[in-house]
Design a protein around this motif. Structure first.
Motif, PDB file in Angstrom:
ATOM      1  N   ASN A   1      18.621  74.357  35.551  1.00 46.18           N
ATOM      2  CA  ASN A   1      18.966  73.518  36.696  1.00 46.18           C
ATOM      3  C   ASN A   1      20.438  73.154  36.698  1.00 46.18           C
ATOM      4  N   LYS A   2      20.975  72.787  35.522  1.00 51.34           N
ATOM      5  CA  LYS A   2      22.379  72.406  35.449  1.00 51.34           C
ATOM      6  C   LYS A   2      23.303  73.613  35.596  1.00 51.34           C
ATOM      7  N   PHE A   3      22.830  74.777  35.209  1.00 50.87           N
ATOM      8  CA  PHE A   3      23.631  75.984  35.466  1.00 50.87           C
ATOM      9  C   PHE A   3      23.749  76.206  36.971  1.00 50.87           C
ATOM     10  N   ASP A   4      22.631  76.029  37.681  1.00 49.57           N
ATOM     11  CA  ASP A   4      22.636  76.246  39.128  1.00 49.57           C
ATOM     12  C   ASP A   4      23.478  75.218  39.866  1.00 49.57           C
ATOM     13  N   THR A   5      23.450  73.962  39.404  1.00 49.88           N
ATOM     14  CA  THR A   5      24.078  72.877  40.167  1.00 49.88           C
ATOM     15  C   THR A   5      25.407  72.386  39.582  1.00 49.88           C
ATOM     16  N   ILE A   6      25.785  72.885  38.399  1.00 50.42           N
ATOM     17  CA  ILE A   6      27.072  72.506  37.814  1.00 50.42           C
ATOM     18  C   ILE A   6      27.929  73.730  37.537  1.00 50.42           C
ATOM     19  N   VAL A   7      27.413  74.661  36.737  1.00 48.62           N
ATOM     20  CA  VAL A   7      28.204  75.833  36.335  1.00 48.62           C
ATOM     21  C   VAL A   7      28.502  76.735  37.527  1.00 48.62           C
ATOM     22  N   TYR A   8      27.486  77.023  38.309  1.00 52.70           N
ATOM     23  CA  TYR A   8      27.677  77.927  39.451  1.00 52.70           C
ATOM     24  C   TYR A   8      28.713  77.399  40.446  1.00 52.70           C
ATOM     25  N   PRO A   9      28.576  76.156  40.944  1.00 48.39           N
ATOM     26  CA  PRO A   9      29.623  75.658  41.854  1.00 48.39           C
ATOM     27  C   PRO A   9      30.978  75.522  41.174  1.00 48.39           C
ATOM     28  N   TYR A  10      30.989  75.262  39.861  1.00 54.47           N
ATOM     29  CA  TYR A  10      32.261  75.208  39.125  1.00 54.47           C
ATOM     30  C   TYR A  10      32.993  76.540  39.237  1.00 54.47           C
ATOM     31  N   ILE A  11      32.283  77.641  39.004  1.00 53.70           N
ATOM     32  CA  ILE A  11      32.912  78.964  39.052  1.00 53.70           C
ATOM     33  C   ILE A  11      33.338  79.303  40.477  1.00 53.70           C
ATOM     34  N   VAL A  12      32.430  79.060  41.432  1.00 57.82           N
ATOM     35  CA  VAL A  12      32.723  79.407  42.830  1.00 57.82           C
ATOM     36  C   VAL A  12      33.934  78.649  43.345  1.00 57.82           C
ATOM     37  N   TRP A  13      33.963  77.323  43.153  1.00 58.30           N
ATOM     38  CA  TRP A  13      35.021  76.518  43.759  1.00 58.30           C
ATOM     39  C   TRP A  13      36.312  76.515  42.936  1.00 58.30           C
ATOM     40  N   SER A  14      36.229  76.778  41.647  1.00 59.05           N
ATOM     41  CA  SER A  14      37.455  76.990  40.870  1.00 59.05           C
ATOM     42  C   SER A  14      38.163  78.236  41.381  1.00 59.05           C
ATOM     43  N   THR A  15      37.369  79.252  41.684  1.00 58.24           N
ATOM     44  CA  THR A  15      37.933  80.505  42.202  1.00 58.24           C
ATOM     45  C   THR A  15      38.512  80.307  43.597  1.00 58.24           C
ATOM     46  N   ILE A  16      37.748  79.637  44.468  1.00 60.84           N
ATOM     47  CA  ILE A  16      38.228  79.405  45.840  1.00 60.84           C
ATOM     48  C   ILE A  16      39.506  78.588  45.830  1.00 60.84           C
ATOM     49  N   GLN A  17      39.516  77.499  45.071  1.00 60.77           N
ATOM     50  CA  GLN A  17      40.708  76.660  45.022  1.00 60.77           C
ATOM     51  C   GLN A  17      41.885  77.411  44.414  1.00 60.77           C
ATOM     52  N   GLY A  18      41.612  78.248  43.404  1.00 59.12           N
ATOM     53  CA  GLY A  18      42.673  79.044  42.795  1.00 59.12           C
ATOM     54  C   GLY A  18      43.278  80.018  43.786  1.00 59.12           C
ATOM     55  N   VAL A  19      42.436  80.672  44.573  1.00 59.54           N
ATOM     56  CA  VAL A  19      42.921  81.615  45.590  1.00 59.54           C
ATOM     57  C   VAL A  19      43.754  80.887  46.637  1.00 59.54           C
TER      58      VAL A  19
ATOM     59  N   LEU B   1      33.988  68.906  44.820  1.00 57.46           N
ATOM     60  CA  LEU B   1      34.346  70.322  44.796  1.00 57.46           C
ATOM     61  C   LEU B   1      35.486  70.658  45.763  1.00 57.46           C
ATOM     62  N   ILE B   2      35.529  69.993  46.902  1.00 55.91           N
ATOM     63  CA  ILE B   2      36.429  70.427  47.980  1.00 55.91           C
ATOM     64  C   ILE B   2      37.591  69.480  48.239  1.00 55.91           C
ATOM     65  N   HIS B   3      37.546  68.251  47.736  1.00 60.38           N
ATOM     66  CA  HIS B   3      38.495  67.236  48.205  1.00 60.38           C
ATOM     67  C   HIS B   3      39.957  67.562  47.908  1.00 60.38           C
ATOM     68  N   VAL B   4      40.222  68.284  46.844  1.00 62.00           N
ATOM     69  CA  VAL B   4      41.619  68.615  46.542  1.00 62.00           C
ATOM     70  C   VAL B   4      42.187  69.549  47.611  1.00 62.00           C
TER      71      VAL B   4
ATOM     72  N   MET C   1      40.369  62.426  54.905  1.00 60.18           N
ATOM     73  CA  MET C   1      40.086  63.856  55.027  1.00 60.18           C
ATOM     74  C   MET C   1      39.458  64.403  53.751  1.00 60.18           C
ATOM     75  N   GLY C   2      39.870  63.859  52.615  1.00 57.89           N
ATOM     76  CA  GLY C   2      39.317  64.309  51.342  1.00 57.89           C
ATOM     77  C   GLY C   2      37.865  63.916  51.166  1.00 57.89           C
ATOM     78  N   VAL C   3      37.442  62.850  51.827  1.00 57.78           N
ATOM     79  CA  VAL C   3      36.054  62.391  51.729  1.00 57.78           C
ATOM     80  C   VAL C   3      35.172  63.030  52.800  1.00 57.78           C
ATOM     81  N   PHE C   4      35.620  63.011  54.061  1.00 59.98           N
ATOM     82  CA  PHE C   4      34.731  63.387  55.157  1.00 59.98           C
ATOM     83  C   PHE C   4      34.748  64.878  55.511  1.00 59.98           C
ATOM     84  N   CYS C   5      35.862  65.549  55.299  1.00 61.42           N
ATOM     85  CA  CYS C   5      35.887  66.995  55.576  1.00 61.42           C
ATOM     86  C   CYS C   5      34.921  67.768  54.672  1.00 61.42           C
ATOM     87  N   PRO C   6      34.875  67.477  53.362  1.00 59.90           N
ATOM     88  CA  PRO C   6      33.891  68.179  52.526  1.00 59.90           C
ATOM     89  C   PRO C   6      32.451  67.962  52.963  1.00 59.90           C
ATOM     90  N   ILE C   7      32.142  66.750  53.440  1.00 62.59           N
ATOM     91  CA  ILE C   7      30.784  66.490  53.928  1.00 62.59           C
ATOM     92  C   ILE C   7      30.483  67.382  55.122  1.00 62.59           C
TER      93      ILE C   7
END
Length: 358
Positions: free
Chosen positions: A97-115, A289-292, A321-327
């Motif tokens: 469960n924690k892989f799905d809800t912590i590790v997976y979004p960590y990898i996805v959004w670290s990559t997106i933010q890095g790009v 995940l998205i606020h930065v 914007m950092g709070v409401f845009c991610p929502i």
């Protein structure tokens, strides 16, 4: 995965503890206030690095007050529900469960933010290269360190649970507090230093979670006392001794715990009021995940396009914007079949479910 059913049965034979309810509304209030401080703090640091708000002593103090407890608060709250999740899912299920809800979004959004940082490198404060994308597996960037260390906490404490018949979390919390305070002398690698700095709050959360009803009653009933202790601690720490949150010592640890308990007391007394904070707390993970990206994007547009240099305008709009845009982005993604941006497709477990959010 990490142990047999026999090992787990030994774990649950520990001294009796109250069975937790499935949902605690006050938790969303705590996470809501906490995530607002996270966004606010990052926006504040962003405009300072960009040269929009430099040399302001008040902002330095405000930054230290926020960082003295806002991330420990999330570790503490996650610890509160560790046993509940473990009893519900068992060790292997909780890890998945924690892989799905912590590790997976960590990898996805670290990559997106890095790009995004690579593409907009001429406009951002950070300097990220394509070669560094792989390093997120062992060196988390920016705000994503929290997810990395949170997963470490779950794995380490699950290993403890399946390896020992019972664990005295009061004793463990005392030991971890010493590691937290004196970790500078250990010269540990960056990741382990972060773990030692925050594992104590996870452990204390587990301890308080075993006596949840009593814990709630104390925090709700003695809110004024908690306000006085937390307020006096912050004042003495920052204005009497002129410390900042990076100082290692028992005073820093006490400051964090006093502030956490006060915020939880506030959350308990807010139930049924100010529902906007509760809603924000419900979406705390997508916001994290998205606020930065959205907060920094607001700064870039304000400063680069509209030439706005007022730090108060930047802080207000950047935080909003950092709070409401991610929502909005999270809701859009789930409504248009892009939920895989946030959770592992195999489970389709929403980040907003109580079990995955804690």
């Amino acid at each position: 995965m990490l142990g047999t059913d026999v090992a787990y049965s030994q774990t649950v034979s520990a001294p009796p503890r109250p069975v937790l309810r499935g949902y605690y509304p006050w938790v969303d209030y705590a996470k809501g206030m906490g995530i607002i401080l996270v966004v606010f703090g990052h926006v504040l640091r962003g405009i300072e690095k960009a040269g929009i708000a430099r040399g302001n002593d008040a902002l330095v103090i405000l930054d230290s007050v926020i960082y003295s407890f806002h991330m420990p608060l999330f570790f503490f709250v996650s610890g509160l529900f560790f046993y509940n999740s473990l009893e519900k899912r068992r060790s292997d299920g909780l890890i998945r469960n924690k892989f799905d809800t912590i590790v997976y979004p960590y990898i996805v959004w670290s990559t997106i933010q890095g790009v995004v940082e690579i593409v907009l490198s001429s406009h951002t404060n950070g300097h990220f290269s394509s070669g560094e994308l792989v390093s997120i597996l062992w060196a988390p960037r920016d705000q994503f360190w929290f997810l990395y260390i949170l997963m470490m906490c779950f794995v380490v404490f699950i290993i403890f649970e399946v390896s020992f018949s019972k664990i005295n979390y009061l004793f463990m919390s005392v030991i971890l507090s010493f590691f937290c305070v004196f970790r500078g002398k250990l010269d540990a690698p960056f990741i382990f230093d972060l773990f030692l700095a925050n594992a104590v709050f996870f452990s204390v959360g587990i301890l308080c979670g075993r006596y949840m009803s009593f814990f709630e009653e104390v925090c709700r009933k003695y809110i004024i006392l908690l306000l006085v202790v937390a307020g006096c601690s912050q004042y003495i720490f920052h204005f009497t001794y002129h410390f900042i949150y990076t100082r290692m010592g028992f005073s820093t640890l006490f400051l964090a715990m006093a502030s956490i308990l006060f915020f939880i007391g506030v959350s308990l007394n807010l139930e049924g009021k100010l529902n906007i904070i509760k809603i924000i707390g419900k979406y705390s993970m997508p916001i994290y995940l998205i606020h930065v990206i959205t907060g920094s994007g607001t700064r870039i547009v304000l400063h680069g396009v509209f030439h706005v240099d007022d730090p108060y305008v930047h802080v207000a709009l950047g935080t909003a914007m950092g709070v409401f845009c991610p929502i909005a982005l999270y809701k859009y993604a789930n409504a248009h079949g892009m939920g895989a941006l946030f959770t592992m497709p195999r489970g389709r477990k929403s980040l907003l479910s109580p079990s995955s959010a804690n």
